[in-house]
Design a protein around this motif. Structure first.
Motif, short mmCIF file in Angstrom:
data_model
loop_
_atom_site.label_atom_id
_atom_site.label_comp_id
_atom_site.label_asym_id
_atom_site.label_seq_id
_atom_site.Cartn_x
_atom_site.Cartn_y
_atom_site.Cartn_z
N ARG A 71 0.84 -1.20 0.00
CA ARG A 71 0.00 0.00 0.00
C ARG A 71 0.87 1.25 0.00
N GLU A 72 1.87 1.24 0.85
CA GLU A 72 2.77 2.39 0.93
C GLU A 72 3.53 2.59 -0.37
N ALA A 75 1.00 3.74 -3.21
CA ALA A 75 0.50 5.09 -2.92
C ALA A 75 1.61 6.12 -3.09
N ARG A 107 3.75 6.18 -5.23
CA ARG A 107 3.94 6.44 -6.66
C ARG A 107 2.67 6.99 -7.31
N ALA A 125 -0.56 6.08 -6.88
CA ALA A 125 -1.72 5.22 -7.13
C ALA A 125 -2.77 5.38 -6.03
N THR A 126 -4.02 5.17 -6.40
CA THR A 126 -5.10 5.03 -5.44
C THR A 126 -5.18 3.55 -5.07
N VAL A 127 -5.08 3.26 -3.79
CA VAL A 127 -4.97 1.87 -3.34
C VAL A 127 -6.20 1.50 -2.52
N ARG A 128 -6.81 0.38 -2.86
CA ARG A 128 -7.94 -0.15 -2.12
C ARG A 128 -7.60 -1.56 -1.66
N ALA A 144 -4.48 -1.46 -6.90
CA ALA A 144 -3.78 -0.19 -7.05
C ALA A 144 -4.09 0.39 -8.42
N ARG A 166 -2.39 6.92 -11.14
CA ARG A 166 -2.86 8.29 -11.33
C ARG A 166 -3.25 8.49 -12.79
N ALA A 191 -4.27 12.51 -8.96
CA ALA A 191 -4.83 11.21 -8.60
C ALA A 191 -6.24 11.37 -8.09
#
Length: 348
Positions: A263-264, A267, A269, A271-274, A339, A342, A348
């Motif tokens: 996730r870290e 994110a 870079r 990205a939206t992470v779910r 992920a 953007r 993003a």
């Protein structure tokens, strides 16, 4: 492109001539079909099955894996029995809630099919699960270091998408530790299953870099979460869980920390992470899988904490008896991660 019914047999290393460490092979296979701790003596070359990630690696195993041509030696062969055994539980566990954004994203960037890279594909279970759930023509590129598994995955790949559009496949051999944006050029999606927890932080960073550089989303499923619930409960459950988690983190592997690190990394870079839970829920219908999982789970714990051996032998015997009697229920917690990069040219 391959026509339906004609599996490919092309091999391609991401870093030609580099040999590779074999990370792309995913360590979720039973070597030689071994059943795990309790059926084989330590040091006999067998590898017990462990929760969510497969057999425990022997010390130094990673560095010993080479692609053919590095020294003329064939790589170790991994039996697909464990992968087939867990496929149903994996399919039931994966988080369909994360698929919505993938169903509405454009397909190929040039108007062609959706191009999906499946890293550490094993027997191809991820493709068999995902391809029929996504609409539109698809081209899957299956990555693994085991040529036998690649052939099996290609032969067993689905041939139709959710709307009946064609699905084609090709195979590549290579090492995820050397994955680059160039290797993912033109990718619409990167997938992997039960992979993150057997990577190091550096390898997750490499994966995130490659996906960000290629501008493609990543769907990374079934990473172990470090939590297991057994019913009925036993006082030794906690000690075994903690020892197993410590074993998963040996040699710099992420184990239960993998999702947080990923996730870290994604994110960071842009990205939206779910993330979404994807637990195995094992009951009497999954007794064969539960038995193998138990042997490996307890075996890894004992390897990490040898002082547990006596109590663990009694514990395993009782748990296997309950499994055979149909009275044991097990929940092995995993997490799926999506992920989304953007959007090009905007925030993003």
């Amino acid at each position: 492109m391959n026509t339906p019914g004609t599996p490919p047999d092309r091999t391609e290393a991401w870093d030609a001539g580099a040999g590779g460490t074999g990370t792309g092979a995913r360590r979720d296979r039973v070597r030689g079909g071994g059943a795990g701790w309790g059926t084989a003596a330590p040091g006999d070359g067998s590898a017990p099955v462990v929760a969510g990630a497969g057999p425990v690696r022997s010390s130094g195993d990673r560095d010993a894996v080479r692609l053919p041509g590095a020294d003329g030696e064939e790589p170790p062969r991994y039996a697909p029995e464990w992968l087939r055994l867990r496929e149903g539980a994996d399919a039931a566990a994966r988080a369909q809630e994360l698929l919505g954004p993938l169903r509405v994203r454009p397909a190929g960037r040039t108007g062609g099919p959706l191009v999906v890279h499946d890293l550490g594909c094993g027997t191809g279970s991820m493709g068999r699960w995902l391809a029929p759930r996504l609409p539109g023509a698809q081209h899957w590129i299956l990555h693994d270091r085991d040529p036998g598994l690649l052939r099996f995955a290609a032969m067993a790949a689905p041939r139709a998408a959710a709307d009946g559009s064609p699905v084609t496949v090709e195979t590549r051999r290579g090492d995820i530790a050397r994955l680059t944006p160039e290797a993912l050029a033109g990718a619409s999606l990167v997938t992997a299953s039960a992979l993150l927890d057997v990577l190091t932080r550096a390898e997750v960073e490499t994966l995130a870099d490659a996906c960000a550089g290629a501008g493609c989303p990543a769907l990374l499923t079934l990473s172990v979460a470090g939590r297991v619930a057994l019913a009925p409960a036993d006082p030794l459950d906690t000690a075994v869980t903690e020892a197993f988690n410590a074993h998963q983190r040996r040699a710099g592997l992420l184990g239960p920390d993998a999702v947080a690190v990923a996730r870290e990394a994604f994110a960071g870079r842009g990205a939206t992470v779910r993330a979404h839970p994807s637990p195995w829920r094992l009951g009497p219908e999954e007794a064969a899988l539960t038995e193998q999982w138990l042997r490996g789970w307890v075996g890894a714990a004992v390897e990490q904490r040898p002082e547990l051996r006596g109590p663990a032998e009694r514990y395993l015997t009782a748990r296997l008896a309950a499994c055979a009697a149909g009275t044991l229920r097990v929940t092995v917690h995993h997490t799926d991660l999506l992920a989304l990069p953007r959007p090009t040219g905007g925030p993003a």
